[in-house]
Design a protein around this motif. Structure first.
Motif, PDB file in Angstrom:
ATOM      1  N   PHE A   9       0.809  -1.395   0.004  1.00  0.00           N
ATOM      2  CA  PHE A   9      -0.074  -0.091   0.047  1.00  0.00           C
ATOM      3  C   PHE A   9       0.992   1.090  -0.052  1.00  0.00           C
ATOM      4  N   VAL A  34      -1.836  -1.255  -3.963  1.00  0.00           N
ATOM      5  CA  VAL A  34      -3.165  -0.588  -3.676  1.00  0.00           C
ATOM      6  C   VAL A  34      -2.619   0.871  -3.335  1.00  0.00           C
ATOM      7  N   CYS A  35      -3.265   1.918  -3.945  1.00  0.00           N
ATOM      8  CA  CYS A  35      -3.098   3.382  -3.923  1.00  0.00           C
ATOM      9  C   CYS A  35      -4.058   4.124  -3.650  1.00  0.00           C
ATOM     10  N   ASP A  36      -3.849   5.210  -2.671  1.00  0.00           N
ATOM     11  CA  ASP A  36      -5.138   5.996  -2.709  1.00  0.00           C
ATOM     12  C   ASP A  36      -5.026   7.212  -3.291  1.00  0.00           C
ATOM     13  N   ILE A  71     -11.111  -2.644  -0.925  1.00  0.00           N
ATOM     14  CA  ILE A  71      -9.655  -3.238  -0.737  1.00  0.00           C
ATOM     15  C   ILE A  71      -9.751  -4.704  -0.589  1.00  0.00           C
ATOM     16  N   LEU A  85       2.804  -1.547   4.259  1.00  0.00           N
ATOM     17  CA  LEU A  85       2.642  -0.091   4.125  1.00  0.00           C
ATOM     18  C   LEU A  85       3.873   0.560   3.492  1.00  0.00           C
ATOM     19  N   TYR A  88       2.237   4.830   2.881  1.00  0.00           N
ATOM     20  CA  TYR A  88       0.881   4.934   2.740  1.00  0.00           C
ATOM     21  C   TYR A  88       0.376   6.049   3.694  1.00  0.00           C
TER      22      TYR A  88
END
Length: 193
Positions: A9, A34-36, A71, A85, A88
């Motif tokens: 992340f 996973v990227c926000d 997710i 992480l 993140y």
């Protein structure tokens, strides 16, 4: 022997993601990023390495639970066993913490418990510390409060800027994080035998 599957992340440039991908001895396979932050540099890096990406904008969700549940569907589909992480910039909530209890770790650019949260490098310089460092820790519900797995000190020189110190900290991070990942993933494998 099959490799354990993991997700990274990340929200930014992805220098730790890249260090993991370049470590030929990494004890797990990174199968998902996973990227926000749509447009973050780390997404391009994942594409270059052929790693599947899952990019979400948290503002598109009414609640943190809804965001994390989305997710969770993807990480379960890919049989992800560990979450790492790497820059993140969101706190992990109960949905992911419960599903991956004891299997989420984070890297932070300070010697925790000193300077948790954002701008740890700038905080260390402004506090006129002689040393700072890198911490790898398990993730809990707090901000950088989970049990510490490993730490390495980094000296702060009188003429350091945030950029020069960040560069030396990242050098340590890129070596320490894969080392810790191999240790924790290896421990889990030994327990399961």
């Amino acid at each position: 022997m099959r490799k354990i599957k993991a997700a990274v992340f990340a929200s930014g440039t992805g220098s730790n993601f890249e260090a993991m991908m370049n470590d030929e001895n990494l004890a797990c396979e990174i199968v998902l990023l996973v990227c926000d932050k749509p447009g973050a540099t780390v997404i391009d890096k994942a594409n270059q390495y052929g790693v599947q990406t899952f990019v979400l904008n948290p503002r598109d969700y009414d609640t943190k639970q809804e965001y994390e549940s989305n997710i969770l569907i993807t990480v379960r589909e890919l049989e992800v066993e560990w979450i790492f992480l790497a820059g993140y910039m969101r706190l992990i909530g109960p949905t992911l913490l419960e599903a991956y209890e004891g299997r989420i770790i984070n890297i932070h650019p300070s010697l925790l418990p000193n300077f948790p949260g954002k701008d740890a490098i700038g905080q260390a310089i402004r506090a006129a510390c002689k040393t700072t460092g890198v911490t790898v820790h398990y993730v809990d519900e707090g901000m950088d409060t989970g049990p510490i797995i490993a730490q390495k000190k980094v000296e702060i020189f009188p003429n350091d800027t945030e950029e020069t110190l960040k560069s030396r900290i990242q050098e340590i991070e890129h070596a320490l994080y894969p080392e810790v990942i191999n240790m924790v993933v290896g421990l889990v494998e030994l327990e399961e035998v």
